[in-house]
Design a protein around this motif. Structure first.
Motif, PDB file in Angstrom:
ATOM      1  N   VAL A 255       0.849  -1.197   0.000  1.00 55.35           N
ATOM      2  CA  VAL A 255       0.000   0.000   0.000  1.00 55.35           C
ATOM      3  C   VAL A 255       0.881   1.241   0.000  1.00 55.35           C
ATOM      4  O   VAL A 255       0.643   2.196  -0.752  1.00 55.35           O
ATOM      5  N   PHE A 256       1.924   1.225   0.821  1.00 56.42           N
ATOM      6  CA  PHE A 256       2.859   2.348   0.853  1.00 56.42           C
ATOM      7  C   PHE A 256       3.719   2.359  -0.415  1.00 56.42           C
ATOM      8  O   PHE A 256       3.986   3.419  -0.986  1.00 56.42           O
ATOM      9  N   GLY A 257       4.139   1.173  -0.856  1.00 54.80           N
ATOM     10  CA  GLY A 257       4.953   1.073  -2.066  1.00 54.80           C
ATOM     11  C   GLY A 257       4.252   1.591  -3.295  1.00 54.80           C
ATOM     12  O   GLY A 257       4.892   2.045  -4.249  1.00 54.80           O
ATOM     13  N   ALA A 258       2.914   1.546  -3.282  1.00 50.91           N
ATOM     14  CA  ALA A 258       2.146   2.047  -4.420  1.00 50.91           C
ATOM     15  C   ALA A 258       2.271   3.558  -4.570  1.00 50.91           C
ATOM     16  O   ALA A 258       2.001   4.110  -5.646  1.00 50.91           O
ATOM     17  N   PHE A 259       2.697   4.234  -3.512  1.00 53.94           N
ATOM     18  CA  PHE A 259       2.852   5.689  -3.562  1.00 53.94           C
ATOM     19  C   PHE A 259       4.313   6.127  -3.531  1.00 53.94           C
ATOM     20  O   PHE A 259       4.634   7.249  -3.927  1.00 53.94           O
ATOM     21  N   THR A 260       5.192   5.242  -3.049  1.00 56.51           N
ATOM     22  CA  THR A 260       6.615   5.601  -2.993  1.00 56.51           C
ATOM     23  C   THR A 260       7.413   5.008  -4.151  1.00 56.51           C
ATOM     24  O   THR A 260       8.398   5.590  -4.588  1.00 56.51           O
ATOM     25  N   GLY A 261       7.006   3.824  -4.604  1.00 47.49           N
ATOM     26  CA  GLY A 261       7.754   3.131  -5.650  1.00 47.49           C
ATOM     27  C   GLY A 261       9.064   2.558  -5.163  1.00 47.49           C
ATOM     28  O   GLY A 261       9.790   1.899  -5.908  1.00 47.49           O
ATOM     29  N   LYS A 262       9.398   2.757  -3.886  1.00 49.77           N
ATOM     30  CA  LYS A 262      10.664   2.281  -3.338  1.00 49.77           C
ATOM     31  C   LYS A 262      10.597   2.048  -1.837  1.00 49.77           C
ATOM     32  O   LYS A 262      10.894   0.962  -1.358  1.00 49.77           O
ATOM     33  N   TYR A 263      10.211   3.065  -1.112  1.00 49.84           N
ATOM     34  CA  TYR A 263      10.280   3.010   0.341  1.00 49.84           C
ATOM     35  C   TYR A 263       9.062   2.308   0.939  1.00 49.84           C
ATOM     36  O   TYR A 263       7.926   2.542   0.512  1.00 49.84           O
ATOM     37  N   ILE A 264       9.330   1.460   1.930  1.00 53.72           N
ATOM     38  CA  ILE A 264       8.265   0.846   2.707  1.00 53.72           C
ATOM     39  C   ILE A 264       8.634   0.963   4.180  1.00 53.72           C
ATOM     40  O   ILE A 264       9.802   1.153   4.525  1.00 53.72           O
ATOM     41  N   PRO A 265       7.669   0.895   5.077  1.00 59.92           N
ATOM     42  CA  PRO A 265       7.971   1.092   6.500  1.00 59.92           C
ATOM     43  C   PRO A 265       8.969   0.065   7.038  1.00 59.92           C
ATOM     44  O   PRO A 265       8.961  -1.106   6.659  1.00 59.92           O
ATOM     45  N   GLY A 266       9.831   0.550   7.929  1.00 58.95           N
ATOM     46  CA  GLY A 266      10.723  -0.329   8.664  1.00 58.95           C
ATOM     47  C   GLY A 266      11.990  -0.751   7.954  1.00 58.95           C
ATOM     48  O   GLY A 266      12.761  -1.545   8.490  1.00 58.95           O
ATOM     49  N   THR A 267      12.261  -0.232   6.765  1.00 57.47           N
ATOM     50  CA  THR A 267      13.440  -0.657   6.012  1.00 57.47           C
ATOM     51  C   THR A 267      14.283   0.550   5.612  1.00 57.47           C
ATOM     52  O   THR A 267      13.810   1.691   5.620  1.00 57.47           O
ATOM     53  N   TRP A 268      15.518   0.265   5.254  1.00 57.73           N
ATOM     54  CA  TRP A 268      16.451   1.298   4.792  1.00 57.73           C
ATOM     55  C   TRP A 268      16.720   1.081   3.314  1.00 57.73           C
ATOM     56  O   TRP A 268      17.135  -0.008   2.895  1.00 57.73           O
ATOM     57  N   GLN A 269      16.477   2.124   2.510  1.00 58.92           N
ATOM     58  CA  GLN A 269      16.642   2.035   1.067  1.00 58.92           C
ATOM     59  C   GLN A 269      17.646   3.077   0.568  1.00 58.92           C
ATOM     60  O   GLN A 269      17.794   4.143   1.170  1.00 58.92           O
ATOM     61  N   LYS A 270      18.288   2.750  -0.529  1.00 60.42           N
ATOM     62  CA  LYS A 270      19.277   3.661  -1.109  1.00 60.42           C
ATOM     63  C   LYS A 270      18.586   4.791  -1.855  1.00 60.42           C
ATOM     64  O   LYS A 270      17.761   4.562  -2.738  1.00 60.42           O
ATOM     65  N   ASP A 271      18.939   6.002  -1.497  1.00 59.14           N
ATOM     66  CA  ASP A 271      18.357   7.184  -2.120  1.00 59.14           C
ATOM     67  C   ASP A 271      19.171   7.566  -3.365  1.00 59.14           C
ATOM     68  O   ASP A 271      20.243   7.011  -3.629  1.00 59.14           O
TER      69      ASP A 271
END
Length: 564
Positions: A255-271
């Motif tokens: 649900v969150f990924g549908a708006f971020t395309g990358k970020y989801i709660p609780g994880t660390w992603q490369k910007d």
């Protein structure tokens, strides 16, 4: 990932801390009875003969949780079984469990006690607790195996680890390698959308491919009496809101990924700037929370979602209260298959996760090793024997050597007219409840070649020729599970694994629990409507000032150290 026992897998991932006892097998030692060996007495002059057998024999001690997912036949138990007999006769390696517990939580509790008592650590042991891994690394009680890996690991083992080298960061400390990640399927916990297909057909609905279409289906499942009982007692979608929103079961990350395309709660992603960013505090997460609040206010979600963990949220779906859930591909057979016990006419079908308004998607992806690492007592003298054994166990995945057809004839396969059969009910001596020889080894489950399994599902689903054991093993599954496995593979491009694999940082240890509690409480209050959506902005500010900015610095310092 093969079909797994529900409670065992939940315990392994959540790491409950209930103290357990022996599983009752006659020879397994309990927490109360611990046999501590004298490692200094091990013979260091042992060597392999021309057949690859160690002479004189090598003894390797271990410990493990032995729960209800361990199945034995022929009067065997964890200490005396077909696997241990094979290892002794074939390799000259004798395994000895110093102690066992009934569950994963008790196991890790006992390991932790070994850091503060005189209890001897086993020679080799699995750890699935990130804090305990960090403590062991700092304890001085575990072995740096870097040189041993280079000297003794086979070429095919080295290639597997080279192909998944980032996973090694979890057990690195400077130049030291203080353990080995033990690989799982790699994408076995990725969610896809499971739908009550019978409800979908009854209400003449099409599969939801977008968030907007997902809302349409949820509305119908909530308001159009899909179960036909004349009551308004169903809702659209189940997910767990107690521990996290990115989960191995009952997931809401998409649900969150549908708006971020990358970020989801609780994880660390490369910007884009090359640094790691914490998903939960990114601006687009606010949009996802707003959407969940909208759905909750319309009755589309479980009214008790805030107290539901992964198991309880899944039960809502199984019991026919909701019509959709995000769960792994293997969940079709179990636990979701239990839906038919509630309603024999229930029909389940898997679909790709719905995409956002701009076609964006991202989903939870577990660690390639599911957090599981093998660690070694600093006094262990037989790394040559361990790596010889490790390579032999990988014969199963490579379909070579002793395990070309399976682990042991009469256990996980039988030869019928010269051909292996994997359905235990069709063995010459049928077994209604097959044993679990894949769990008797030192790694608790068979180590995998990451990402190979789901690709095989896709291969079989597309009608390609059945050529080997892996292919045959999949063809005997329900066609819907095969289809689900193929869809999982086809969604690989939206996987969002965390890129922070290091030990918990100093500020994570001191402030992490409080920050996580603040995060979950804020998110749930927004979803319930107890706080306005703009409370998210306050949360982000508080998160940063109460330790989040410091954690960000520490995480990126680590990331830079492993990516110079």
């Amino acid at each position: 990932m093969k079909k797994k026992k529900w409670v065992s897998l939940m315990l392994a991932l959540v790491l409950t801390t209930a103290v357990g006892c022996s599983n009752g097998s006659g020879n397994a030692k309990t927490d109360e009875t611990t046999n501590t060996p004298d490692n200094t007495a091990q013979k260091e002059q042992t060597a392999q003969n021309d057949d690859g057998k160690f002479e004189p024999p090598v003894t390797i001690t271990t410990a493990r949780p032995v729960g209800t997912d361990y199945k034995f036949i022929n009067g065997e138990d964890i200490n005396n079984n077909v696997h241990n007999k094979w290892a002794k006769e074939k390799l000259g390696i004798e395994f000895k469990d110093l102690w066992n517990t009934a569950d994963n939580g008790a196991y890790h509790t006992k390991l932790r006690l070994s850091l503060t008592t005189a209890d001897q650590l086993p020679d080799v042991f699995i750890v699935q607790d990130i804090n305990l891994i960090a403590d062991l690394i700092q304890s001085g009680k575990v072995k740096d195996i870097g040189a041993d890996f280079e000297k003794y690991a086979s070429e095919r083992i080295k290639k597997i680890y080279a192909d998944n080298s980032d996973a090694m960061n979890q057990v690195r400390n400077g130049d030291q390698l203080l353990g080995l990640p033990i690989f799982a399927a790699g994408d076995g916990t990725n969610p896809l959308l499971w739908v009550r297909q019978d409800w979908l057909e009854k209400l003449n609905l099409k599969e939801p491919t977008t968030i907007e279409e997902f809302e349409t289906v949820m509305d119908a499942f909530t308001n159009q009496d899909p179960d036909g009982n004349g009551k308004k007692d169903t809702f659209g979608f189940s997910f767990a809101g107690r521990n996290n929103f990115s989960n191995w079961m009952s997931d809401a990350s998409f649900v969150f990924g549908a708006f971020t395309g990358k970020y989801i709660p609780g994880t660390w992603q490369k910007d884009e700037d090359g640094t790691l960013k914490y998903g939960s505090v990114q601006p687009e997460i606010k949009t996802g929370l707003g959407k969940l609040h909208e759905w909750y206010s319309k009755g589309y979600l479980d009214p008790e979602l805030a107290v539901l963990d992964e198991v309880k949220a899944t039960e809502s779906f199984i019991q026919g209260k909701s019509g959709m859930i995000a769960a792994p591909y293997w969940a079709y057979g179990w636990p979701l298959g239990d839906t038919k016990a509630t309603n024999p006419n229930a029909k389940l079908r898997a679909y790709k996760l719905p995409a956002g308004p701009d076609g964006k998607s991202a989903r939870f992806t577990g660690l390639v090793n599911e957090g599981k690492v093998m660690m070694f007592n600093k006094d262990f003298k037989h790394m040559d024997a361990f790596f010889a054994y490790f390579d032999k166990i990988y014969d199963f995945e490579f379909e070579t050597g002793d395990f070309k057809n399976g682990f042991f004839e009469g256990y996980d396969y039988a030869l019928v007219d010269g051909q292996p059969v994997y359905d235990s009910t069709k063995f010459p001596t049928p077994l209604e409840k097959a044993p679990s020889p894949d769990k008797y080894n030192l790694f608790w489950n068979t180590p995998k070649i990451p990402f190979q399994e789901s690709a095989t599902y896709d291969y079989i689903f597309n009608g390609n020729e059945v050529k080997n054991r892996s292919h045959k093993g999949i063809t005997i599954l329900d066609p819907e599970q095969i289809r689900a496995g193929a869809l999982n593979y086809q969604m690989s491009d939206i996987n969002a694994p965390t890129e922070f694999l290091g030990a918990p940082t100093e500020t994570m240890r001191s402030n992490g629990d409080n920050l996580k509690t603040m995060e979950m409480e804020t998110f749930v209050k927004i979803i319930y409507g107890n706080e306005p959506l703009d409370k998210f902005d306050t949360f982000v500010t508080d998160w940063k000032s109460k330790g989040g900015d410091k954690i960000d610095q520490e995480v990126n310092k680590w990331y830079k150290s492993v990516n110079p």
